[in-house]
Design a protein around this motif. Structure first.
Motif: not given
Length: 546
Positions: A272-283
């Motif tokens: 449920k986290s994404s890299k900073v500057g990105k908006n794609v989290a692990f699902t």
């Protein structure tokens, strides 16, 4: 002092007052969890990883270290959070904006799960089916686990997380093996490196692979010998593993598996986290076959989150898997074994008896414990379960068992050190003492981390308020702490601090201060209201500007 200087200072104070009115100081974090089966709340934020690790090791509560990224922070800059799994999940699922870029720290030497970071550049690999590659890799790894360790595994034991975009295919695989885990992530790296040796063209690019595995393979001279015996390697070389080869943006060939994620104190991005500057989290991936089995008092989502944590491994009933190299007369050879916590059959993890754990003072104490009647025991191996802050020492040459009050003839004992409760106790490998656990004895005070390291609220450089905002602490820090890496906010919004009072005050400035003090005391003695006091001070300030 010139009137213009006084006016500039007054204007600066007014600006600061307005800024603090718009953004008041963050209130201290106040725990709100009230589940009786959980430990007391701990929520500490540190600017440096080593500070967070030291505090976590000193804390008697069941806590762990996580790394947080903030949107407006410098590239690569992270804040380190120490808290429990349950408390992190509570706020992680509530304050998504503040905690949306979160990483698990995989501690050095800690028992952990087998995990993979998979990725490739999609535009450069149009002919590749990512889902099929993942399925084939899981099958291949499962076959190796069965052959080498005797561990049965399938897709149902592998949590498959996805954070792919149109530009990049990205997956995390976390193997939740039934009652088995690796000694630490360095051993995971050696195992992964070994089973990938048969990949076509890898032997022609061994130096490139070794560079990717820098810090993971203990010996750089093993090369083709690192996997298994020659006969077993030949069997696997017959299988076509070309599906693991992908191309990068420049068209160069590389591996689908990232070999750089098996280093000490690795930060691994959370579900449920994404890299900073990105908006794609692990699902959870569409092709995921893993099904979490929630324990009592845990939701399905929280259970899934716990299954995704690499170092969330308990001691009870675990087989500890290792991948080591021994230097024998005929040359280097690889040694693998599966060690069950209640049964030992190998002496492979040894260097003149044992290797040091991350707590050398505790190692020395354990050696002093296993000494009786002229017999000095030694440490065969140790395993560190960070989820329980437990170090399990397997002892050789010393078989005194407190259960039978004598030396066993053939079976050895274990010394277990609980760093959280700061006690140690003995267990036994003898079948007759299978369920025996000795009384707990306190560790010496001088090796207890809680006595060596104390932290107050004032030592935190960051605080989280009741609405999830993480801000710099406004508590002034001593100069010595600043030199040790503490970050202190002196002015809001990144303003440069002015040198207030660095220059000697002139006579007019001192006289003005005395006027204010005399007037204030006089008014206060006559029980004048606060409003009138403020009005009087304001009038005096205005007069000084004339």
């Amino acid at each position: 002092m010139r009137k213009s200087d006084w006016g500039n200072r007054l204007k600066k104070v007014e600006q600061l007052a307005q800024s603090f009115q718009k953004r008041p100081l963050s209130s201290h974090y106040k725990p709100r969890l009230s589940r009786p089966w959980q430990p007391s709340s701990i929520w500490k934020l540190f600017p440096r990883q080593c500070m967070a690790i030291n505090f976590a090791q000193s804390c008697r509560e069941d806590v762990h270290v996580f790394a947080l990224e903030k949107e407006q922070a410098k590239v690569g800059q992270r804040i380190y959070l120490v808290t429990s799994y349950s408390e992190l999940w509570h706020y992680y699922s509530t304050y998504r904006q503040s905690l949306m870029h979160c990483y698990e720290l995989i501690p050095e030497g800690a028992v952990c799960k087998l995990y993979f970071d998979l990725e490739f550049h999609r535009p450069s690999n149009n002919d590749i089916d990512g889902k099929a590659m993942v399925a084939s890799l899981i099958q291949y790894v499962s076959e190796n686990l069965k052959e080498v360790f005797g561990i049965e595994c399938s897709e149902k034991d592998v949590l498959n997380l996805d954070s792919s975009t149109e530009e990049k295919f990205s997956r995390h695989l976390i193997f939740n093996l039934p009652n088995a885990a690796f000694k630490d992530n360095m051993h995971v790296g050696r195992f992964v490196h070994a089973i990938l040796q048969p990949v076509p063209s890898v032997h022609q690019r061994e130096s490139d692979l070794e560079n990717q595995m820098d810090g993971v393979t203990g010996d750089r001279g093993e090369r083709g010998l690192i996997g298994r015996s020659q006969a077993k390697r030949s069997k696997h070389e017959e299988r076509d593993l070309s599906f693991l080869l992908v191309k990068n943006k420049d068209g160069q060939e590389g591996l689908f598996v990232d070999l750089s994620v098996y280093t000490k104190n690795r930060n691994f991005r959370l579900y449920k986290s994404s890299k900073v500057g990105k908006n794609v989290a692990f699902t959870v991936a569409e092709d995921n076959k893993f099904i979490s089995k929630p324990e009592m008092n845990y939701s399905v989502e929280e259970s899934l989150f716990l299954s995704s944590l690499i170092s969330n491994v308990s001691f009870t009933g675990q087989k500890i898997l290792t991948w080591d190299l021994l230097d024998k007369k005929e040359g280097l050879c690889s040694v693998t074994y599966a060690q069950k916590s209640s049964t030992l059959n190998s002496v492979s993890d040894s260097l003149e008896g044992y290797q040091f754990s991350p707590h050398k003072e505790v190692d020395s104490f354990v050696l002093s414990v296993v000494k009786r009647d002229g017999i000095q025991g030694s440490i065969r191996r140790w395993n560190y379960f960070v989820s329980e802050q437990l170090i399990v020492y397997d002892i050789v040459k010393y078989r005194w068992c407190q259960n039978v009050n004598r030396f066993h003839k053939s079976n050895n004992i274990m010394i277990l050190v609980d760093l959280k409760d700061e006690v140690w106790y003995q267990k036994c490998h003898d079948p007759a003492c299978k369920n025996f656990r000795s009384s707990s004895y306190p560790l010496p005070q001088d090796i207890c981390v809680s006595y060596l390291l104390t932290m107050d609220e004032e030592d935190q450089a960051y605080l989280m308020d009741n609405v999830g905002n993480i801000q710099l602490s406004q508590t002034p820090q001593p100069l010595a702490q600043k030199n040790q890496g503490f970050i202190v906010a002196t002015c809001p919004y990144g303003e440069e601090r002015e040198s207030w009072g660095d220059q000697p005050d002139d006579q007019a400035y001192l006289e003005a201060l005395e006027d204010v003090e005399r007037t204030t005391v006089h008014l206060a003695e006559n029980d004048v209201s606060d409003e009138l006091l403020l009005q009087t001070v304001t009038e005096l300030e205005c007069c000084k500007d004339l």
